[in-house]
Design a protein around this motif. Structure first.
Motif, PDB file in Angstrom:
ATOM      1  N   HIS A 265       1.228   4.383  -2.492  1.00 43.43           N
ATOM      2  CA  HIS A 265       0.904   5.703  -1.944  1.00 43.43           C
ATOM      3  C   HIS A 265       2.021   6.715  -2.207  1.00 43.43           C
ATOM      4  O   HIS A 265       1.760   7.878  -2.495  1.00 43.43           O
ATOM      5  CB  HIS A 265       0.636   5.565  -0.443  1.00 43.43           C
ATOM      6  CG  HIS A 265       0.150   6.805   0.224  1.00 43.43           C
ATOM      7  ND1 HIS A 265      -1.070   7.381  -0.068  1.00 43.43           N
ATOM      8  CD2 HIS A 265       0.707   7.581   1.179  1.00 43.43           C
ATOM      9  CE1 HIS A 265      -1.235   8.468   0.683  1.00 43.43           C
ATOM     10  NE2 HIS A 265      -0.168   8.603   1.449  1.00 43.43           N
TER      11      HIS A 265
ATOM     12  N   ASP B 275      -0.499  14.636   0.596  1.00 41.08           N
ATOM     13  CA  ASP B 275      -1.730  14.070   1.158  1.00 41.08           C
ATOM     14  C   ASP B 275      -2.103  14.948   2.357  1.00 41.08           C
ATOM     15  O   ASP B 275      -1.829  14.624   3.507  1.00 41.08           O
ATOM     16  CB  ASP B 275      -1.513  12.619   1.576  1.00 41.08           C
ATOM     17  CG  ASP B 275      -2.768  11.971   2.147  1.00 41.08           C
ATOM     18  OD1 ASP B 275      -3.786  12.672   2.331  1.00 41.08           O
ATOM     19  OD2 ASP B 275      -2.727  10.764   2.423  1.00 41.08           O
TER      20      ASP B 275
ATOM     21  N   TRP C  75       0.825  -1.202   0.000  1.00 39.19           N
ATOM     22  CA  TRP C  75       0.000   0.000   0.000  1.00 39.19           C
ATOM     23  C   TRP C  75       0.864   1.258   0.000  1.00 39.19           C
ATOM     24  O   TRP C  75       0.617   2.203  -0.760  1.00 39.19           O
ATOM     25  CB  TRP C  75      -0.944   0.003   1.199  1.00 39.19           C
ATOM     26  CG  TRP C  75      -1.890   1.165   1.133  1.00 39.19           C
ATOM     27  CD1 TRP C  75      -3.063   1.216   0.455  1.00 39.19           C
ATOM     28  CD2 TRP C  75      -1.705   2.452   1.732  1.00 39.19           C
ATOM     29  NE1 TRP C  75      -3.634   2.467   0.598  1.00 39.19           N
ATOM     30  CE2 TRP C  75      -2.819   3.245   1.370  1.00 39.19           C
ATOM     31  CE3 TRP C  75      -0.716   3.011   2.527  1.00 39.19           C
ATOM     32  CZ2 TRP C  75      -2.965   4.560   1.795  1.00 39.19           C
ATOM     33  CZ3 TRP C  75      -0.860   4.322   2.944  1.00 39.19           C
ATOM     34  CH2 TRP C  75      -1.986   5.088   2.578  1.00 39.19           C
TER      35      TRP C  75
END
Length: 132
Positions: free
Chosen positions: A43, A110, A39
């Protein structure tokens, strides 16, 4: 022991919060290393960290587990000895972990993820304030 609990109740509650936060997170990373790595690799695929994800995941895992363990030691030492040294180390290590996570989210742009980390940082910095 009761006297030490009541005298340090706020600090103990905040340390329990850090134990739950960081031991759960660190243990999850160890138990599902491949899933977390997969993940995070996706990301951070467009960030400057893209080639360092395994190393950085290892570092944050160690720091998180250390933060949890030091926070447990802090609780024990506050209860038994009214001593704040390990609690301070737990809080400082927790702040380090959160700042590392915050940096990663900001570098990766983010911003919502970074905002979430600030929610954890506020009570942790408050704990630092109480322990001084």
């Amino acid at each position: 022991m009761d006297l030490h609990f009541y005298k340090n109740a706020t600090e103990i509650v905040l340390l329990i919060f850090l134990v739950i936060t960081f031991l759960q997170s660190g243990i999850d990373k160890v138990k599902d290393w491949k899933g977390n790595l997969s993940w995070l690799t996706g990301h951070f695929s467009k960030s400057p960290f893209k080639n360092s994800v395994p190393l950085l995941l290892g570092i944050i895992t160690v720091v998180e587990i250390a933060a949890g363990i030091l926070s447990i030691a802090g609780i024990i030492h506050l209860l038994l000895h009214d001593n704040k040294v390990f609690a301070l180390y737990g809080a400082l290590t927790s702040c380090l972990a959160l700042l590392m996570l915050f940096l990663g989210q900001r570098i990766n742009k983010d911003y919502v993820g970074a905002q979430t980390i600030v929610i954890y940082l506020v009570p942790t910095v408050f704990l630092l304030f109480l322990l001084q």
